[in-house]
Design a protein around this motif. Structure first.
Motif, mmCIF file in Angstrom:
data_model
loop_
_atom_site.group_PDB
_atom_site.id
_atom_site.type_symbol
_atom_site.label_atom_id
_atom_site.label_comp_id
_atom_site.label_asym_id
_atom_site.label_seq_id
_atom_site.Cartn_x
_atom_site.Cartn_y
_atom_site.Cartn_z
ATOM 1 N N MET A 28 0.830 -1.172 0.000
ATOM 2 C CA MET A 28 0.000 0.000 0.000
ATOM 3 C C MET A 28 0.881 1.243 0.000
ATOM 4 S SD MET A 28 -2.647 1.475 2.815
ATOM 5 C CE MET A 28 -1.651 0.781 4.045
ATOM 6 N N ARG A 29 0.397 2.279 -0.646
ATOM 7 C CA ARG A 29 1.079 3.567 -0.722
ATOM 8 C C ARG A 29 0.126 4.639 -0.226
ATOM 9 N NH1 ARG A 29 2.110 6.848 -5.537
ATOM 10 N NH2 ARG A 29 3.880 8.154 -5.009
ATOM 11 N N LEU A 30 0.570 5.435 0.748
ATOM 12 C CA LEU A 30 -0.262 6.495 1.304
ATOM 13 C C LEU A 30 0.209 7.849 0.798
ATOM 14 C CD1 LEU A 30 -0.552 5.258 4.989
ATOM 15 C CD2 LEU A 30 -2.263 5.091 3.199
ATOM 16 N N ILE A 31 -0.752 8.685 0.410
ATOM 17 C CA ILE A 31 -0.444 10.017 -0.087
ATOM 18 C C ILE A 31 -1.332 11.023 0.623
ATOM 19 C CG2 ILE A 31 -0.438 11.551 -2.093
ATOM 20 C CD1 ILE A 31 0.146 9.055 -3.801
ATOM 21 N N ALA A 32 -0.700 11.989 1.292
ATOM 22 C CA ALA A 32 -1.433 13.068 1.947
ATOM 23 C C ALA A 32 -1.712 14.152 0.907
ATOM 24 C CB ALA A 32 -0.619 13.642 3.100
ATOM 25 N N GLU A 37 -9.088 3.032 7.637
ATOM 26 C CA GLU A 37 -9.100 3.640 6.305
ATOM 27 C C GLU A 37 -7.719 3.634 5.657
ATOM 28 O OE1 GLU A 37 -11.616 5.062 4.332
ATOM 29 O OE2 GLU A 37 -12.970 4.073 5.724
ATOM 30 N N LEU A 38 -6.667 3.457 6.456
ATOM 31 C CA LEU A 38 -5.307 3.491 5.925
ATOM 32 C C LEU A 38 -4.732 2.090 5.740
ATOM 33 C CD1 LEU A 38 -3.817 6.514 7.899
ATOM 34 C CD2 LEU A 38 -5.026 6.486 5.714
ATOM 35 N N ALA A 39 -5.594 1.117 5.656
ATOM 36 C CA ALA A 39 -5.162 -0.268 5.469
ATOM 37 C C ALA A 39 -5.573 -0.740 4.077
ATOM 38 C CB ALA A 39 -5.795 -1.153 6.536
ATOM 39 N N GLY A 40 -4.960 -1.812 3.622
ATOM 40 C CA GLY A 40 -5.343 -2.408 2.348
ATOM 41 C C GLY A 40 -4.320 -2.180 1.267
ATOM 42 N N ASP A 41 -4.674 -2.615 0.068
ATOM 43 C CA ASP A 41 -3.774 -2.539 -1.082
ATOM 44 C C ASP A 41 -3.997 -1.257 -1.869
ATOM 45 O OD1 ASP A 41 -2.723 -5.052 -0.513
ATOM 46 O OD2 ASP A 41 -4.262 -6.080 -1.684
ATOM 47 N N GLY A 42 -3.108 -1.016 -2.814
ATOM 48 C CA GLY A 42 -3.248 0.105 -3.724
ATOM 49 C C GLY A 42 -2.741 1.402 -3.133
ATOM 50 N N THR A 43 -3.188 2.481 -3.716
ATOM 51 C CA THR A 43 -2.822 3.821 -3.283
ATOM 52 C C THR A 43 -3.980 4.417 -2.511
ATOM 53 O OG1 THR A 43 -1.373 4.147 -5.188
ATOM 54 C CG2 THR A 43 -2.177 6.131 -4.085
ATOM 55 N N ASP A 71 -8.910 5.403 -11.662
ATOM 56 C CA ASP A 71 -8.024 4.259 -11.424
ATOM 57 C C ASP A 71 -8.533 3.451 -10.233
ATOM 58 O OD1 ASP A 71 -5.973 2.486 -10.768
ATOM 59 O OD2 ASP A 71 -4.385 3.956 -11.128
ATOM 60 N N PRO A 72 -8.976 2.209 -10.458
ATOM 61 C CA PRO A 72 -9.516 1.403 -9.354
ATOM 62 C C PRO A 72 -8.490 1.048 -8.277
ATOM 63 C CG PRO A 72 -9.409 0.113 -11.382
ATOM 64 C CD PRO A 72 -9.038 1.520 -11.736
ATOM 65 N N ALA A 73 -7.199 1.253 -8.560
ATOM 66 C CA ALA A 73 -6.171 0.978 -7.552
ATOM 67 C C ALA A 73 -5.984 2.156 -6.598
ATOM 68 C CB ALA A 73 -4.842 0.641 -8.232
ATOM 69 N N ILE A 74 -6.711 3.253 -6.835
ATOM 70 C CA ILE A 74 -6.633 4.431 -5.973
ATOM 71 C C ILE A 74 -7.947 4.564 -5.210
ATOM 72 C CG2 ILE A 74 -6.420 6.954 -5.908
ATOM 73 C CD1 ILE A 74 -4.856 6.775 -8.551
ATOM 74 N N ARG A 75 -7.839 4.822 -3.915
ATOM 75 C CA ARG A 75 -9.038 5.104 -3.128
ATOM 76 C C ARG A 75 -8.731 6.214 -2.139
ATOM 77 N NH1 ARG A 75 -9.026 2.989 1.960
ATOM 78 N NH2 ARG A 75 -7.457 1.398 2.363
ATOM 79 N N ALA A 76 -9.792 6.853 -1.688
ATOM 80 C CA ALA A 76 -9.657 7.950 -0.736
ATOM 81 C C ALA A 76 -10.117 7.498 0.641
ATOM 82 C CB ALA A 76 -10.483 9.152 -1.193
ATOM 83 N N ALA A 77 -9.338 7.815 1.642
ATOM 84 C CA ALA A 77 -9.729 7.527 3.023
ATOM 85 C C ALA A 77 -10.889 8.450 3.383
ATOM 86 C CB ALA A 77 -8.549 7.764 3.965
#
Length: 175
Positions: free
Chosen positions: A1-5, A80-86, A25-31
């Protein structure tokens, strides 16, 4: 997983660009944030809670990050900060040092726009009175903590152009 503020002044279009990126992009989600604001206040998808419930969740350790801004409590649930993707999370500059300690290699994307664009967007959303809008505009220029991986996106054009710029900023390697 990659986290972006994702940070930036009110009205810069952070929520819009985050939603567009997630739809692209389905690999990106928002917390999804928890905010001490009524759930029907508009804007981003968030969980609205009372001050009492927010304080109880802070005390219970539910949040990976939490802060106060604009008279409101904001929290990012740890789940919300767990899981795969960005995972993108809308944050305050005041919590970036804590976020960087939590997430080594944290990328910070600053979304901004010229003052006239910010003022027009704040007026259009009509969530605050003119005094609150003016206070938000006065805080539009801000310094970030030293030593962070920061990239800036100027969101002053169409949503499509803003999305192109935003998606480029999310890339691990950028030119």
């Amino acid at each position: 997983m990659r986290l972006i503020a994702v940070v930036g002044p009110s009205g810069a279009g952070k929520d819009t660009l985050m939603a567009l990126a997630c739809a692209t992009d389905p690999a990106i989600r928002a917390a999804r944030r928890v905010i001490t604001r009524p759930a029907d206040a508009g804007g981003e998808d968030f969980e609205g809670v009372s001050e009492e419930i927010f304080a109880a969740r802070v005390a219970a350790g539910d949040f990976a990050l939490h802060w106060r801004a604009h008279g409101l409590g904001y929290g990012i649930p740890a789940a919300e900060l767990a899981g795969d993707g960005t995972v993108l999370f809308n944050a305050s500059r005041a919590v970036l040092v804590q976020a960087a300690d939590l997430v080594p290699g944290l990328r910070v994307v600053v979304v901004t726009a010229p003052a006239a664009v910010l003022a027009a967007r704040l007026a259009d959303r009509a969530r605050e009175d003119t005094a609150d809008q003016a206070a938000r505009l006065a805080r539009a220029e801000f310094a970030l903590p030293e030593g962070l991986d920061v990239v800036t996106v100027c969101n002053d054009a169409s949503p499509a152009e803003g999305l192109t710029r935003f998606m480029a900023a999310l890339q691990p390697e950028r030119v």
